[in-house]
Design a protein around this motif. Structure first.
Motif, PDB file in Angstrom:
ATOM      1  N   HIS A 143      16.881   6.526  -4.811  1.00  0.00           N
ATOM      2  CA  HIS A 143      16.270   5.260  -5.227  1.00  0.00           C
ATOM      3  C   HIS A 143      14.825   5.466  -5.689  1.00  0.00           C
ATOM      4  O   HIS A 143      14.393   4.858  -6.682  1.00  0.00           O
ATOM      5  CB  HIS A 143      16.335   4.234  -4.096  1.00  0.00           C
ATOM      6  CG  HIS A 143      17.719   3.712  -3.864  1.00  0.00           C
ATOM      7  ND1 HIS A 143      18.397   2.952  -4.790  1.00  0.00           N
ATOM      8  CD2 HIS A 143      18.553   3.851  -2.814  1.00  0.00           C
ATOM      9  CE1 HIS A 143      19.592   2.636  -4.322  1.00  0.00           C
ATOM     10  NE2 HIS A 143      19.710   3.181  -3.120  1.00  0.00           N
ATOM     11  N   LEU A 144      14.101   6.328  -4.999  1.00  0.00           N
ATOM     12  CA  LEU A 144      12.726   6.615  -5.422  1.00  0.00           C
ATOM     13  C   LEU A 144      12.712   7.267  -6.803  1.00  0.00           C
ATOM     14  O   LEU A 144      11.834   6.979  -7.625  1.00  0.00           O
ATOM     15  CB  LEU A 144      12.034   7.521  -4.402  1.00  0.00           C
ATOM     16  CG  LEU A 144      11.692   6.879  -3.061  1.00  0.00           C
ATOM     17  CD1 LEU A 144      11.218   7.945  -2.069  1.00  0.00           C
ATOM     18  CD2 LEU A 144      10.652   5.783  -3.225  1.00  0.00           C
TER      19      LEU A 144
ATOM     20  N   GLN B  84       4.992  13.582   0.692  1.00  0.00           N
ATOM     21  CA  GLN B  84       4.894  12.997  -0.634  1.00  0.00           C
ATOM     22  C   GLN B  84       4.631  11.505  -0.437  1.00  0.00           C
ATOM     23  O   GLN B  84       5.347  10.837   0.306  1.00  0.00           O
ATOM     24  CB  GLN B  84       6.176  13.217  -1.437  1.00  0.00           C
ATOM     25  CG  GLN B  84       6.028  12.834  -2.882  1.00  0.00           C
ATOM     26  CD  GLN B  84       7.160  13.362  -3.744  1.00  0.00           C
ATOM     27  OE1 GLN B  84       8.160  13.843  -3.239  1.00  0.00           O
ATOM     28  NE2 GLN B  84       6.999  13.259  -5.042  1.00  0.00           N
ATOM     29  N   TYR B  85       3.587  11.007  -1.080  1.00  0.00           N
ATOM     30  CA  TYR B  85       3.193   9.605  -0.964  1.00  0.00           C
ATOM     31  C   TYR B  85       3.566   8.861  -2.231  1.00  0.00           C
ATOM     32  O   TYR B  85       3.445   9.392  -3.340  1.00  0.00           O
ATOM     33  CB  TYR B  85       1.689   9.489  -0.716  1.00  0.00           C
ATOM     34  CG  TYR B  85       1.288   9.951   0.659  1.00  0.00           C
ATOM     35  CD1 TYR B  85       1.195   9.044   1.710  1.00  0.00           C
ATOM     36  CD2 TYR B  85       1.016  11.289   0.914  1.00  0.00           C
ATOM     37  CE1 TYR B  85       0.838   9.462   2.984  1.00  0.00           C
ATOM     38  CE2 TYR B  85       0.663  11.710   2.183  1.00  0.00           C
ATOM     39  CZ  TYR B  85       0.575  10.797   3.210  1.00  0.00           C
ATOM     40  OH  TYR B  85       0.241  11.207   4.465  1.00  0.00           O
ATOM     41  N   PHE B  86       4.000   7.612  -2.044  1.00  0.00           N
ATOM     42  CA  PHE B  86       4.432   6.784  -3.160  1.00  0.00           C
ATOM     43  C   PHE B  86       3.614   5.503  -3.187  1.00  0.00           C
ATOM     44  O   PHE B  86       3.225   4.977  -2.143  1.00  0.00           O
ATOM     45  CB  PHE B  86       5.917   6.436  -3.011  1.00  0.00           C
ATOM     46  CG  PHE B  86       6.797   7.643  -2.991  1.00  0.00           C
ATOM     47  CD1 PHE B  86       7.269   8.193  -4.159  1.00  0.00           C
ATOM     48  CD2 PHE B  86       7.118   8.257  -1.790  1.00  0.00           C
ATOM     49  CE1 PHE B  86       8.061   9.328  -4.141  1.00  0.00           C
ATOM     50  CE2 PHE B  86       7.910   9.386  -1.754  1.00  0.00           C
ATOM     51  CZ  PHE B  86       8.387   9.927  -2.938  1.00  0.00           C
ATOM     52  N   GLU B  87       3.375   5.022  -4.399  1.00  0.00           N
ATOM     53  CA  GLU B  87       2.694   3.740  -4.563  1.00  0.00           C
ATOM     54  C   GLU B  87       3.189   3.068  -5.839  1.00  0.00           C
ATOM     55  O   GLU B  87       3.752   3.713  -6.717  1.00  0.00           O
ATOM     56  CB  GLU B  87       1.176   3.916  -4.592  1.00  0.00           C
ATOM     57  CG  GLU B  87       0.655   4.675  -5.795  1.00  0.00           C
ATOM     58  CD  GLU B  87      -0.858   4.823  -5.768  1.00  0.00           C
ATOM     59  OE1 GLU B  87      -1.545   3.829  -5.468  1.00  0.00           O
ATOM     60  OE2 GLU B  87      -1.329   5.927  -6.061  1.00  0.00           O
ATOM     61  N   VAL B  88       2.961   1.780  -5.903  1.00  0.00           N
ATOM     62  CA  VAL B  88       3.354   1.011  -7.083  1.00  0.00           C
ATOM     63  C   VAL B  88       2.457   1.435  -8.244  1.00  0.00           C
ATOM     64  O   VAL B  88       1.238   1.495  -8.106  1.00  0.00           O
ATOM     65  CB  VAL B  88       3.228  -0.505  -6.808  1.00  0.00           C
ATOM     66  CG1 VAL B  88       3.473  -1.307  -8.066  1.00  0.00           C
ATOM     67  CG2 VAL B  88       4.199  -0.927  -5.708  1.00  0.00           C
ATOM     68  N   ALA B  89       3.071   1.743  -9.375  1.00  0.00           N
ATOM     69  CA  ALA B  89       2.316   2.185 -10.543  1.00  0.00           C
ATOM     70  C   ALA B  89       1.867   1.006 -11.413  1.00  0.00           C
ATOM     71  O   ALA B  89       0.873   1.106 -12.121  1.00  0.00           O
ATOM     72  CB  ALA B  89       3.168   3.140 -11.382  1.00  0.00           C
TER      73      ALA B  89
ATOM     74  N   GLY C  98       0.826  -1.208   0.000  1.00  0.00           N
ATOM     75  CA  GLY C  98       0.000   0.000   0.000  1.00  0.00           C
ATOM     76  C   GLY C  98       0.855   1.251   0.000  1.00  0.00           C
ATOM     77  O   GLY C  98       2.065   1.209   0.231  1.00  0.00           O
ATOM     78  N   GLU C  99       0.216   2.348  -0.252  1.00  0.00           N
ATOM     79  CA  GLU C  99       0.863   3.648  -0.338  1.00  0.00           C
ATOM     80  C   GLU C  99       1.592   3.998   0.961  1.00  0.00           C
ATOM     81  O   GLU C  99       1.114   3.720   2.046  1.00  0.00           O
ATOM     82  CB  GLU C  99      -0.229   4.677  -0.633  1.00  0.00           C
ATOM     83  CG  GLU C  99       0.252   6.074  -0.831  1.00  0.00           C
ATOM     84  CD  GLU C  99      -0.904   7.015  -1.094  1.00  0.00           C
ATOM     85  OE1 GLU C  99      -1.007   7.478  -2.238  1.00  0.00           O
ATOM     86  OE2 GLU C  99      -1.683   7.281  -0.148  1.00  0.00           O
ATOM     87  N   LYS C 100       2.781   4.584   0.803  1.00  0.00           N
ATOM     88  CA  LYS C 100       3.581   5.010   1.960  1.00  0.00           C
ATOM     89  C   LYS C 100       4.182   6.385   1.650  1.00  0.00           C
ATOM     90  O   LYS C 100       4.470   6.708   0.506  1.00  0.00           O
ATOM     91  CB  LYS C 100       4.742   4.044   2.218  1.00  0.00           C
ATOM     92  CG  LYS C 100       4.354   2.583   2.343  1.00  0.00           C
ATOM     93  CD  LYS C 100       4.440   2.108   3.754  1.00  0.00           C
ATOM     94  CE  LYS C 100       4.147   0.642   3.936  1.00  0.00           C
ATOM     95  NZ  LYS C 100       3.079   0.045   3.210  1.00  0.00           N
ATOM     96  N   ASN C 101       4.409   7.172   2.711  1.00  0.00           N
ATOM     97  CA  ASN C 101       5.119   8.427   2.507  1.00  0.00           C
ATOM     98  C   ASN C 101       6.605   8.205   2.788  1.00  0.00           C
ATOM     99  O   ASN C 101       7.003   7.158   3.310  1.00  0.00           O
ATOM    100  CB  ASN C 101       4.522   9.573   3.332  1.00  0.00           C
ATOM    101  CG  ASN C 101       4.651   9.376   4.819  1.00  0.00           C
ATOM    102  OD1 ASN C 101       5.675   8.920   5.323  1.00  0.00           O
ATOM    103  ND2 ASN C 101       3.606   9.729   5.553  1.00  0.00           N
ATOM    104  N   SER C 102       7.415   9.177   2.454  1.00  0.00           N
ATOM    105  CA  SER C 102       8.866   9.015   2.589  1.00  0.00           C
ATOM    106  C   SER C 102       9.277   8.814   4.048  1.00  0.00           C
ATOM    107  O   SER C 102      10.212   8.068   4.328  1.00  0.00           O
ATOM    108  CB  SER C 102       9.610  10.193   1.967  1.00  0.00           C
ATOM    109  OG  SER C 102       9.134  11.412   2.489  1.00  0.00           O
TER     110      SER C 102
ATOM    111  N   ILE D 216       6.887   3.285  -9.971  1.00  0.00           N
ATOM    112  CA  ILE D 216       6.114   3.880  -8.881  1.00  0.00           C
ATOM    113  C   ILE D 216       5.604   5.246  -9.330  1.00  0.00           C
ATOM    114  O   ILE D 216       6.105   5.833 -10.289  1.00  0.00           O
ATOM    115  CB  ILE D 216       6.927   4.030  -7.566  1.00  0.00           C
ATOM    116  CG1 ILE D 216       8.086   5.005  -7.737  1.00  0.00           C
ATOM    117  CG2 ILE D 216       7.396   2.673  -7.064  1.00  0.00           C
ATOM    118  CD1 ILE D 216       8.787   5.365  -6.419  1.00  0.00           C
ATOM    119  N   LYS D 217       4.609   5.710  -8.621  1.00  0.00           N
ATOM    120  CA  LYS D 217       4.096   7.066  -8.849  1.00  0.00           C
ATOM    121  C   LYS D 217       3.957   7.745  -7.499  1.00  0.00           C
ATOM    122  O   LYS D 217       3.966   7.080  -6.461  1.00  0.00           O
ATOM    123  CB  LYS D 217       2.784   7.038  -9.617  1.00  0.00           C
ATOM    124  CG  LYS D 217       1.689   6.230  -8.985  1.00  0.00           C
ATOM    125  CD  LYS D 217       0.482   6.147  -9.903  1.00  0.00           C
ATOM    126  CE  LYS D 217      -0.583   5.235  -9.294  1.00  0.00           C
ATOM    127  NZ  LYS D 217      -1.738   5.112 -10.170  1.00  0.00           N
ATOM    128  N   SER D 218       3.861   9.062  -7.528  1.00  0.00           N
ATOM    129  CA  SER D 218       3.791   9.808  -6.279  1.00  0.00           C
ATOM    130  C   SER D 218       2.715  10.874  -6.353  1.00  0.00           C
ATOM    131  O   SER D 218       2.278  11.264  -7.438  1.00  0.00           O
ATOM    132  CB  SER D 218       5.141  10.449  -5.963  1.00  0.00           C
ATOM    133  OG  SER D 218       5.450  11.420  -6.940  1.00  0.00           O
TER     134      SER D 218
END
Length: 117
Positions: free
Chosen positions: A55-56, A74-79, A34-38, A65-67
């Motif tokens: 790395h991000l 800033q939140y990141f998740e698998v694209a 699931g989505e995580k922030n830095s 990934i997308k943010s």
């Protein structure tokens, strides 16, 4: 002129290159839940912020990934959700390979103990 298959191979090589670092694989694994922030990623990975950012950036540039930004985070998740399946397949292959090597080592050890060649 680039052949259509060649373009796919080049795109595949770009993704494989992005996957070519253990930390990036770990980041993808964390994001697959699931989505995580830095801050959450830093807390789990215990690496410098600059290192995480680098790395991000590689993962984002490769499209894995997308943010999104929400207030100060800033939140990141698998694209590409299928990337988790691809990584799992590679893990299974590696586990089978390691198991095969363990069996060979055990057989060699058994033969050495019994004096066989």
């Amino acid at each position: 002129m680039i052949r259509p298959n060649r373009l796919i191979y080049e795109m595949q090589a770009e993704i494989c290159s992005a996957l070519g670092h253990p930390l990036r694989l770990e980041i993808l694994d964390l994001l697959s839940d699931g989505e995580k922030n830095s801050s959450q990623l830093l807390e789990t990975l215990h690496i410098p912020k600059a290192n995480l950012s680098q790395h991000l950036s590689v993962l984002k540039d490769s499209g894995l990934i997308k943010s999104r930004r929400e207030s100060q985070f800033q939140y990141f998740e698998v694209a590409i959700p299928q990337i988790k399946d691809a990584c799992e397949i590679v893990k299974r292959v590696l586990n089978e390979k390691m198991h095969g090597q363990e069996q060979i080592a055990a057989e060699v050890k058994r033969k050495l103990k019994s004096g066989q060649r």
